[in-house]
Design a protein around this motif. Structure first.
Motif, short mmCIF file in Angstrom:
data_model
loop_
_atom_site.label_atom_id
_atom_site.label_comp_id
_atom_site.label_asym_id
_atom_site.label_seq_id
_atom_site.Cartn_x
_atom_site.Cartn_y
_atom_site.Cartn_z
N VAL A 181 0.86 -1.18 0.00
CA VAL A 181 0.00 0.00 0.00
C VAL A 181 0.90 1.23 0.00
CG1 VAL A 181 -1.94 -1.14 1.12
CG2 VAL A 181 -0.23 -0.01 2.53
N GLY A 182 0.36 2.34 -0.49
CA GLY A 182 1.18 3.54 -0.64
C GLY A 182 1.71 3.64 -2.06
N SER A 183 2.75 4.43 -2.23
CA SER A 183 3.31 4.68 -3.56
C SER A 183 4.04 3.46 -4.08
CB SER A 183 4.27 5.87 -3.51
OG SER A 183 3.63 7.03 -3.04
N PRO A 184 3.96 3.19 -5.37
CA PRO A 184 4.67 2.03 -5.92
C PRO A 184 6.19 2.16 -5.80
CG PRO A 184 2.96 2.78 -7.42
CD PRO A 184 3.09 3.83 -6.37
N ARG A 185 6.82 1.02 -5.49
CA ARG A 185 8.28 0.90 -5.54
C ARG A 185 8.60 -0.40 -6.28
NH1 ARG A 185 11.44 3.36 -1.39
NH2 ARG A 185 13.23 2.31 -2.36
N ILE B 201 14.30 -9.56 -12.50
CA ILE B 201 12.91 -9.35 -12.89
C ILE B 201 12.38 -8.22 -12.02
CG2 ILE B 201 10.60 -10.37 -12.91
CD1 ILE B 201 12.00 -13.10 -13.21
N ARG B 202 11.60 -7.33 -12.60
CA ARG B 202 11.08 -6.17 -11.87
C ARG B 202 9.56 -6.20 -11.84
NH1 ARG B 202 12.57 0.21 -12.41
NH2 ARG B 202 10.54 1.06 -11.75
N ARG B 203 9.01 -5.94 -10.64
CA ARG B 203 7.58 -5.74 -10.48
C ARG B 203 7.37 -4.48 -9.64
NH1 ARG B 203 7.90 -9.01 -13.81
NH2 ARG B 203 6.77 -10.99 -14.11
N ASP B 204 6.63 -3.50 -10.16
CA ASP B 204 6.33 -2.29 -9.41
C ASP B 204 5.08 -2.54 -8.58
OD1 ASP B 204 8.46 -0.79 -10.43
OD2 ASP B 204 7.32 -0.26 -12.22
N GLY C 119 -2.26 -1.36 -3.22
CA GLY C 119 -3.08 -2.55 -3.06
C GLY C 119 -2.68 -3.75 -3.87
N ASP C 120 -1.48 -3.73 -4.48
CA ASP C 120 -1.02 -4.87 -5.28
C ASP C 120 -0.56 -6.01 -4.37
OD1 ASP C 120 -1.43 -3.33 -7.57
OD2 ASP C 120 0.63 -2.59 -7.57
N LEU C 121 -0.70 -7.24 -4.87
CA LEU C 121 -0.28 -8.44 -4.16
C LEU C 121 0.74 -9.19 -4.99
CD1 LEU C 121 -0.75 -10.65 -1.86
CD2 LEU C 121 -2.39 -11.68 -3.47
N ILE C 122 1.82 -9.64 -4.33
CA ILE C 122 2.75 -10.58 -4.95
C ILE C 122 2.96 -11.73 -3.98
CG2 ILE C 122 4.83 -9.39 -4.14
CD1 ILE C 122 6.18 -10.29 -6.80
N VAL C 123 2.98 -12.94 -4.49
CA VAL C 123 3.26 -14.13 -3.68
C VAL C 123 4.46 -14.83 -4.29
CG1 VAL C 123 2.38 -16.32 -2.78
CG2 VAL C 123 0.83 -14.37 -3.06
N ALA D 221 17.52 7.56 -6.36
CA ALA D 221 17.73 8.99 -6.26
C ALA D 221 16.55 9.79 -6.82
CB ALA D 221 19.02 9.38 -7.00
N ARG D 222 15.62 9.10 -7.45
CA ARG D 222 14.44 9.77 -7.98
C ARG D 222 13.44 10.01 -6.85
NH1 ARG D 222 13.21 6.30 -13.53
NH2 ARG D 222 15.20 6.77 -14.59
N PRO D 223 12.58 11.02 -6.99
CA PRO D 223 11.55 11.22 -5.96
C PRO D 223 10.70 9.96 -5.80
CG PRO D 223 11.67 13.13 -7.41
CD PRO D 223 12.54 12.07 -8.03
N ALA D 224 10.53 9.50 -4.58
CA ALA D 224 9.77 8.27 -4.31
C ALA D 224 8.89 8.50 -3.10
CB ALA D 224 10.72 7.10 -4.07
N GLY D 225 7.60 8.29 -3.26
CA GLY D 225 6.67 8.44 -2.16
C GLY D 225 6.76 7.26 -1.20
N PRO D 226 6.12 7.36 -0.05
CA PRO D 226 6.19 6.31 0.96
C PRO D 226 5.36 5.09 0.59
CG PRO D 226 4.74 8.07 1.69
CD PRO D 226 5.36 8.55 0.42
#
Length: 209
Positions: free
Chosen positions: A147-151, A164-167, A171-175, A192-197
């Motif tokens: 939850v919150g901003s994607p990372r 492999i990258r998943r943003d 509310g996203d789920l990864i198992v 170094a890019r702006p990233a929300g919590p």
């Protein structure tokens, strides 16, 4: 480097609700018997849950020994062991839904919940597998609700290789399942890019950390 939290247009509904799993889950088979399932937007109203958890969870900063010095862990943490009350009822709903979907394949329920609070791009977690306990020798599952901003969550074969990258966020789920914890590694890199919590909630079976 720091960015304010920006709610998703899909997460502005205050009503929290866990979505379906079943056919909505996309499985990707990796090498060495590992796999990942992804279900985007599994939690409706995810930004509301982010706000609740950010304010209500008794977050703790930790320090750990790294080689010859003690350093700050670059994120805030809270672990809920078996029998402890989770900080929001929707997390109980999430765990029950995961049990209903995965218990036949996993062979046991999810028991614990570990929470991580990535406050901005300086917070991170290095390459690792959840191999404290049974994950070092047995196939298992770790389910992560974001939850919150994607990372970006990165995965790579243990010992190195193409990642492999998943943003994940809103509310996203990864198992991560099969041999993933012992044959693959995962990380949330600094940026170094702006990233929300972002807050991640990791559901695990007994004896897996």
């Amino acid at each position: 480097m720091t960015a304010a939290f920006q709610a998703s247009l899909l997460g502005l509904d205050d009503e929290l609700a866990i979505g379906a799993l079943g056919a909505t889950v996309r499985r990707t088979h990796l090498d060495h018997g590992a796999w990942i399932d992804v279900r985007p937007g599994w939690l409706a109203g995810a930004d509301t849950l982010y706000e609740r958890l950010a304010a209500a969870v008794p977050w703790r900063a930790e320090r750990r020994r790294m080689y010859d010095r003690v350093v700050d862990v670059p994120r805030l943490l809270k672990f809920y062991d078996e029998g402890e009350t989770l900080p929001d009822p929707v997390l109980d709903d999430a765990r029950r839904a995961l049990d209903a979907h995965y218990e036949e394949e996993l062979g046991e329920p999810f028991r614990t919940a570990g929470l991580c609070f990535y406050r901005d791009g300086r917070d991170s977690v290095a390459w690792h597998g959840d191999t404290i306990g049974r994950g070092s020798t047995e196939d298992t599952m770790v389910a992560i609700l974001s939850v919150g901003s994607p990372r970006p969550l990165l995965l790579r074969p243990r010992g190195g290789g193409q990642s492999i990258r998943r943003d994940l966020g809103h509310g996203d789920l990864i198992v991560m399942g099969g041999s993933c914890q012992r044959t693959w590694e995962h990380a949330i890199p600094k940026t170094a890019r702006p990233a929300g919590p972002r807050i991640s909630i990791q559901f695990r079976p007994r004896g897996v950390r």
